[in-house]
Design a protein around this motif. Structure first.
Motif, short mmCIF file in Angstrom:
data_model
loop_
_atom_site.label_atom_id
_atom_site.label_comp_id
_atom_site.label_asym_id
_atom_site.label_seq_id
_atom_site.Cartn_x
_atom_site.Cartn_y
_atom_site.Cartn_z
N ALA A 235 10.46 4.16 -1.27
CA ALA A 235 10.21 4.33 -0.33
C ALA A 235 11.52 4.42 1.12
O ALA A 235 11.69 3.69 0.93
N SER B 235 2.73 3.04 -1.92
CA SER B 235 2.90 3.57 -3.14
C SER B 235 1.26 4.46 -3.16
O SER B 235 1.58 5.17 -4.18
N ARG B 236 0.05 4.43 -2.51
CA ARG B 236 -0.86 5.44 -2.35
C ARG B 236 -0.50 6.34 -1.66
O ARG B 236 -1.72 6.60 -1.32
N TYR B 237 0.56 7.00 -0.75
CA TYR B 237 0.65 7.60 0.26
C TYR B 237 1.93 8.83 0.57
O TYR B 237 2.91 8.05 -0.94
N GLY B 238 1.79 9.73 0.30
CA GLY B 238 2.90 10.57 1.24
C GLY B 238 3.34 9.81 1.86
O GLY B 238 2.98 9.27 3.23
N GLN C 198 0.87 19.69 -4.33
CA GLN C 198 0.66 18.80 -3.39
C GLN C 198 1.24 19.23 -2.54
O GLN C 198 2.23 19.93 -2.67
N LYS D 183 0.95 -1.16 0.07
CA LYS D 183 0.20 -0.11 -0.21
C LYS D 183 1.08 0.70 0.16
O LYS D 183 0.39 1.76 -0.01
N GLU E 205 7.65 11.89 1.46
CA GLU E 205 7.85 11.65 -0.58
C GLU E 205 6.61 11.27 -1.57
O GLU E 205 5.90 10.36 -0.50
N GLU E 206 5.82 11.70 -2.37
CA GLU E 206 4.35 11.72 -2.25
C GLU E 206 4.79 10.22 -3.30
O GLU E 206 5.49 10.30 -4.05
N LYS E 207 3.50 9.23 -2.70
CA LYS E 207 3.29 7.97 -3.31
C LYS E 207 4.46 7.29 -4.60
O LYS E 207 5.12 7.52 -5.60
N THR F 279 2.56 17.37 0.14
CA THR F 279 3.31 17.30 0.11
C THR F 279 4.73 17.24 -0.27
O THR F 279 5.92 17.14 0.74
N ALA G 222 2.93 6.34 6.36
CA ALA G 222 2.17 7.06 5.54
C ALA G 222 1.66 8.31 5.96
O ALA G 222 1.44 7.85 7.40
#
Ligand code: G1P
Length: 290
Positions: free
Chosen positions: A196, A167-170, A228, A165, A188-190, A230, A201
């Motif tokens: 990562a 890559s769905r979040y900051g 963003q 999951k 970092e955003e997604k 973020t 997240a």
């Protein structure tokens, strides 16, 4: 200065929830007996916030109407002597001081926060993302406000998410300086999971200061044309001006159908009048083991 205002961006299209959201805002879709946005506002109020700033768009005005009186309905409930319902309906209208600002183009979460700048003025403020419902005796946003009161620095709420999951979040890169408290080095955003910096997240809860507007002013749009939040947080992190707190509680991403349905069941199960009937009905639906 205490945190009094909360910015809740609600202008998004809700594409993840189509076709349900073709003409009904995703924030109005019910979770058990209430529209999902009511849980967000209740969390804010339970955390001592008094002014709710909806960042909205023209075709979703039904959201602010939900927090206003419906006099015809109230008169009807009064005439029929449905006092409990009347009180419940009235209390929603009395819950918060509602302020609405318009986001005239949907240009991202950072842009939505910028739209509230004139209302926020020089005060610290909270931001809550409507998709993320959170439940705990100590409300999610209150956990951030408590950190803000001690540290007087912008704070974001984080939770550990599974690898698939990420890559769905900051996602934050951070150093823990007290249990569950982090000094953020970067965000970092997604990101792709192998790039990562952690599995911590951003979960749609922020306490910010007007300093964020200066950074939002200079952030450029991403590949999708969105500003963003973020990226502005990243600027704060570079200046060592951003903390994170691990938020405790049940969290549901109501833009995800599994989480949305689970949230409905979670609340229905808390209702003692429904609990056992619901469990029986669900049992009937489970195919027998072969
Ligand atoms: C937004 C933020 C993201 C955050 C997420 C939490 O993303 O940009 O950093 O992790 O909310 O729900 P969105 O879900 O709007 O794509």
């Amino acid at each position: 200065m205490d945190v009094r205002k909360v910015v809740i961006p609600v202008a998004g299209w809700g594409t993840r929830s189509l076709p349900a959201t073709k003409n009904v805002p995703k924030e109005i879709l019910p979770v058990f007996r209430k529209p999902s946005i009511q849980y967000i506002v209740e969390e804010a109020i339970a955390s001592g916030l008094s002014d709710v700033v909806f960042v909205n768009t023209q075709n979703k005005r039904i959201i602010e109407d939900h927090f206003d009186h419906n006099l015809a309905l109230e008169q009807l409930l009064e005439r029929k002597g449905l006092t409990a319902l009347l009180n419940e309906v009235r209390s929603v209208a009395r819950m918060a001081n509602i302020i609405v600002v318009r986001q005239k183009e949907q240009l991202g979460l950072g842009h939505a926060v910028m739209c509230a700048k004139e209302v926020i003025k020089d005060e610290p403020f909270a931001v809550m993302v409507g998709d993320d419902l959170m439940f705990n005796r100590n409300p999610g946003i209150n956990q951030l406000i408590q950190v803000y009161k001690n540290e007087r620095m912008p704070v974001v709420g984080v939770m550990e998410v599974p690898r698939d999951k990420v890559s769905r979040y900051g996602i934050i890169d951070a150093e823990e300086f007290a249990p569950g408290l982090y000094r953020i080095r970067g965000v970092e955003e997604k990101p792709a999971v192998d790039k990562a910096p952690s599995r911590l997240a951003l979960v749609g809860r922020y306490v910010l200061t007007p300093e964020i507007f200066t950074h939002l002013d200079t952030v450029s749009a991403d590949g999708a044309g969105e500003i963003q939040l973020t990226d502005a947080l990243q600027a704060l992190a570079r200046k060592n001006r951003l903390l994170a707190v691990k938020v405790h509680g049940q969290r549901f991403d109501v833009g995800d159908w599994v989480d949305y349905l689970t949230a409905n069941i979670y609340f229905a199960l808390q209702d003692e009048n429904l609990r056992y009937d619901l469990i029986d009905r669900l049992r009937e639906l489970i195919p027998p083991a072969r």
